[in-house]
Structures are given as C-alpha cells and as structure tokens.
Design an enzyme around this catalytic site. Structure first.
Site, PDB file in Angstrom:
ATOM      1  N   TRP A   1       0.816  -1.223   0.000  1.00 48.81           N
ATOM      2  CA  TRP A   1       0.000   0.000   0.000  1.00 48.81           C
ATOM      3  C   TRP A   1       0.845   1.267   0.000  1.00 48.81           C
ATOM      4  CZ3 TRP A   1      -4.371  -0.389  -2.093  1.00 48.81           C
ATOM      5  CH2 TRP A   1      -5.166  -1.520  -1.917  1.00 48.81           C
TER       6      TRP A   1
ATOM      7  N   ASP B   1      -1.347   6.611   6.383  1.00 54.09           N
ATOM      8  CA  ASP B   1      -2.481   5.823   5.891  1.00 54.09           C
ATOM      9  C   ASP B   1      -2.808   4.772   6.952  1.00 54.09           C
ATOM     10  OD1 ASP B   1      -4.229   4.081   4.718  1.00 54.09           O
ATOM     11  OD2 ASP B   1      -2.951   3.568   3.006  1.00 54.09           O
TER      12      ASP B   1
ATOM     13  N   LYS C   1     -12.119  -1.465   6.912  1.00 58.24           N
ATOM     14  CA  LYS C   1     -11.390  -2.428   7.736  1.00 58.24           C
ATOM     15  C   LYS C   1     -11.768  -2.308   9.206  1.00 58.24           C
ATOM     16  CE  LYS C   1      -8.727  -2.739   3.894  1.00 58.24           C
ATOM     17  NZ  LYS C   1      -7.951  -1.869   3.018  1.00 58.24           N
TER      18      LYS C   1
HETATM   19  C1  LIG Z   1      -7.381  -1.393   1.911  1.00 55.51           C
HETATM   20  C2  LIG Z   1      -6.296  -0.405   1.962  1.00 55.51           C
HETATM   21  C3  LIG Z   1      -6.178   0.617   1.011  1.00 55.51           C
HETATM   22  C4  LIG Z   1      -7.113   0.752  -0.180  1.00 55.51           C
HETATM   23  O1  LIG Z   1      -8.319   1.215   0.235  1.00 55.51           O
HETATM   24  P1  LIG Z   1      -9.465   1.599  -0.848  1.00 55.51           P
HETATM   25  O2  LIG Z   1     -10.521   2.143   0.052  1.00 55.51           O
HETATM   26  O3  LIG Z   1      -9.849   0.341  -1.539  1.00 55.51           O
HETATM   27  O4  LIG Z   1      -8.915   2.597  -1.782  1.00 55.51           O
HETATM   28  C5  LIG Z   1      -5.153   1.535   1.165  1.00 55.51           C
HETATM   29  N1  LIG Z   1      -4.288   1.464   2.187  1.00 55.51           N
HETATM   30  C6  LIG Z   1      -4.355   0.472   3.108  1.00 55.51           C
HETATM   31  C7  LIG Z   1      -3.364   0.430   4.227  1.00 55.51           C
HETATM   32  C8  LIG Z   1      -5.362  -0.482   3.019  1.00 55.51           C
HETATM   33  O5  LIG Z   1      -5.433  -1.447   3.952  1.00 55.51           O
END
Ligand SMILES: *Cc1c(COP(=O)(O)O)cnc(C)c1O
Length: 362
Positions: free
Chosen positions: A102, A173, A197
């Site tokens: 990511w 993030d 999540k």
């Molecule tokens: C799932 C995830 C993403 C992507 O998220 P989207 O909402 O599908 O764009 C980005 N960063 C991390 C750390 C993730 O776990």
C-alpha cells in the site's frame, strides 16, 4: 442464524451489535419513519447524527481542537492522489517510506502531483521487515513525510510513531489499524483511513487534518478535491455517504461501550499473541515469515509447511465456520485479519482448528 467467524481483510467484519442495531433501525430510523438512507443529509436528524459521530470519534482518539475531521469518499486510493494535490505545491517534493504494497502504491500515485522521494524502502527485503529508522533519508524541505503504519497485505506494522524531526508534517495511511489502539494524533499532520477495515462499510474515508495544512493547496483544482472546502462545509460539500457515516457512528458508540481504545488495544494484543504463538509453536507446520518486531497485530500471514495442503485447509476451515483465510493473491498462503470487530472467540476457534488440522493432516 449462523454467523461465521470472519477474518476478511476488507471489507471486513463489523461488530455484531452494530449490525443488529442497524437492522433494528433500518425501516424507521430515529422516529423518522424512513431509513437513514432515505433522507436528506441536510435534515436536522442527519446533521445531529453526523455531529455526534464526529464528537464520539474526537473523544475516542483524543483529537485536538486544531484538527478538522472529514467524512469523505473515494477510498484511501483516491486520497493517495488528493493528499499531494492538497499538501504540495508546484515543484515540491515529498518523502515516502515504502514498507509494503500500500505504501508503494501511495508513492506511485502521488507521482502525478509531487516529486516523490523514496526516503526508505524494505522492498529488497521482500517487505519482511521495516526499513530501519536510521536508514531513512528524509529531506528537511519535503512538503510532508508519508508512511503506512500497518501494511494490510504484507502483514508488517510500525509499533511506534516514527520521529521525523523538524516541522515536516507526518502523513499516515491508517486504513487497517485506525482505532485499534490509542494514538497521539498531535504527532501527525494528516491521518486518513478507508472505512472498510476498522470503521464501517466501504465508500467512506475518515480524514483528520491539522487545520493550518488546509491552507496549503495552492494549485488550481476543482472545489471537490480541496480539503479546505470539505472542512468549511462540514463534509457536506456534496451528498456524503450517509449510510457509511451512520454505521461509522454506530461503531464509534460501540467502541466507547467496550471501554475505548485502551481496552481494544489490550484485546487486539492478546488476539494477535494467541495466533502468533500457535504458529510459532507448531513445530514448523505453520510459519509466519515476518521479523517478529515488525509483525502486524491486524493482519497475520501464515503458510502451511506444504502448499499442497492449502486447498484442504481453506475448504475445511470454511466448513468449520472460519471465513476468508485465503492470503492475498500476490503472496499466496493464508492471512487472518483480526480487526476490532473480530472477537477473541474467533481467534480461539481459529487456533483450535489449526491444531486439529495439523494433527489430522500430520
Ligand atoms: C485497503 C487499503 C487501502 C485501499 O483502500 P481503498 O478504500 O480500496 O482505496 C489503502 N491502504 C491500506 C493500508 C489499506 O489497507
């Protein structure tokens, strides 16, 4: 009713109490005679609910008053682009720490809007450990430093907030570990997380930004991309994800009722410990490849000693009511995601199944 133990990486399990409450309120929300999805975001009821959700999140995370809390759309991925649009000007560079799938994607998407300096990377190590802090080549003139505290796919996690010194804002993030433990928000310039999540349904992004940074966006762009516009409009510049915001609010209330983030942190620590101990204590039957100090509490990868058993493991675990243990397609093997909504009983059931499977398939 047969609910399974759900280890999905995302969209992931939601607390049962949250789902039950949403179900009870589905047809007649808050005495309105309609569902929350069927009414205006400008109505009194929705505005009160939205404000309460923000207040509860501020209380849970201890968010200082000089930070704005935004409820946005586009997923974390859209904000990979929108963050450099808002925090960097023409000719600026930004530091990216690459520790897995990511953060690599965040760095690559940012490249359209800012000069990306990969300040550190563990790619050469297969992302099995974190780039050591003393190897980070940070630029004191960078617009910001971006990192990903928990790598959902690779299963590595920073267990402390890195000290990047100086006045360069730290951007994180937190999609897969927000609300999993207390966090000192004042150490960050900007925090963002896709909801699916640890917060609620997909289609919602929670973004927390120090207010002085809202003034940074100098380049021409449509209002819809500008965080300052969203902040000024209380995240109602256009129609927000009303359902997502509502379910997020229910999750925040549930977290408060559990005792807050300290309680969740302890519960999450014990869940992860139980699973890692089962893996490490299996005599090599199961293996986790991550350097122990970098192991994620949220996403636990493991392989079986013989990949030929993978199909049987997945089929039998599903039959035993353990859902979504298949690892990410890029890595193979297994992955169990242990977000807040996954109760200790789920991990106990998984560990018992793993022992039993190992015995039966010797
Ligand atoms: C799932 C995830 C993403 C992507 O998220 P989207 O909402 O599908 O764009 C980005 N960063 C991390 C750390 C993730 O776990």
């Amino acid at each position: 009713m047969s609910r399974v133990w759900n280890f999905s990486a995302g969209p992931a399990a939601l607390p049962l109490a949250v789902l039950e409450r949403a179900q009870r309120e589905m047809l007649d929300w808050n005495g309105s005679g309609a569902s929350v999805m069927e009414q205006s975001h400008r109505g009194k009821r929705f505005i009160a609910m939205a404000a309460q959700a923000e207040a509860d999140l501020r209380e849970l995370m201890g968010i200082p008053a000089d930070y704005a809390v935004l409820f946005l759309q586009g997923g974390a991925t859209q904000h990979f682009a929108q963050i450099p649009m808002n925090l960097a000007g023409a000719g600026d560079s930004a530091d990216y720490v690459v520790s897995g799938h990511w953060s690599a994607k965040a760095a690559s998407e940012a490249g359209s809007y800012v000069r990306v300096n990969v300040a550190a990377s563990s790619e050469a190590d297969g992302y099995l450990r974190l780039p050591p802090l003393d190897s980070w080549r940070l630029d004191p003139h960078a617009a910001y430093v971006h990192y990903t505290p928990n790598e959902t796919i690779h299963g590595v996690e920073f267990h402390a907030i890195p000290d990047v010194g100086g006045t360069v804002p730290l951007v994180a993030d937190l999609s897969s570990n927000i609300l999993s433990e207390p966090l000192d928000v004042s150490r960050f310039g900007l925090i963002y997380a896709g909801a699916q999540k640890n917060i609620g349904p997909s289609g919602l992004v929670v973004l927390i930004i120090r207010r002085d940074l809202l003034q940074r966006a100098g380049r021409p762009m449509a209002r819809i991309f500008r965080y300052a516009e969203h902040a000024a409009a209380d995240s109602m510049l256009n129609t927000p994800n009303t359902w997502g915001w509502y379910v997020a609010g229910l999750t925040f209330q549930w977290l408060k009722a559990q005792g807050g983030l300290g309680t969740m942190a302890e519960r999450n620590r014990l869940k992860a410990e139980l699973l890692y101990q089962a893996i490490d204590g299996s005599g090599g039957y199961y293996r986790n490849p991550i350097e122990p100090s970098a192991r994620s509490r949220m996403n636990v990868r493991f392989t079986l000693h013989d990949g030929a058993l993978d199909a049987a493991f997945l089929q039998e675990s599903e039959a035993a009511g353990l859902l979504a243990l298949k690892g990410h397609k890029a890595l193979g093997g297994m992955r169990a995601s242990l977000y807040n909504a996954v109760p200790p009983e789920a991990v106990q059931a998984l560990v018992a199944f793993m022992r039993d499977f190992a015995q039966r398939h010797g």
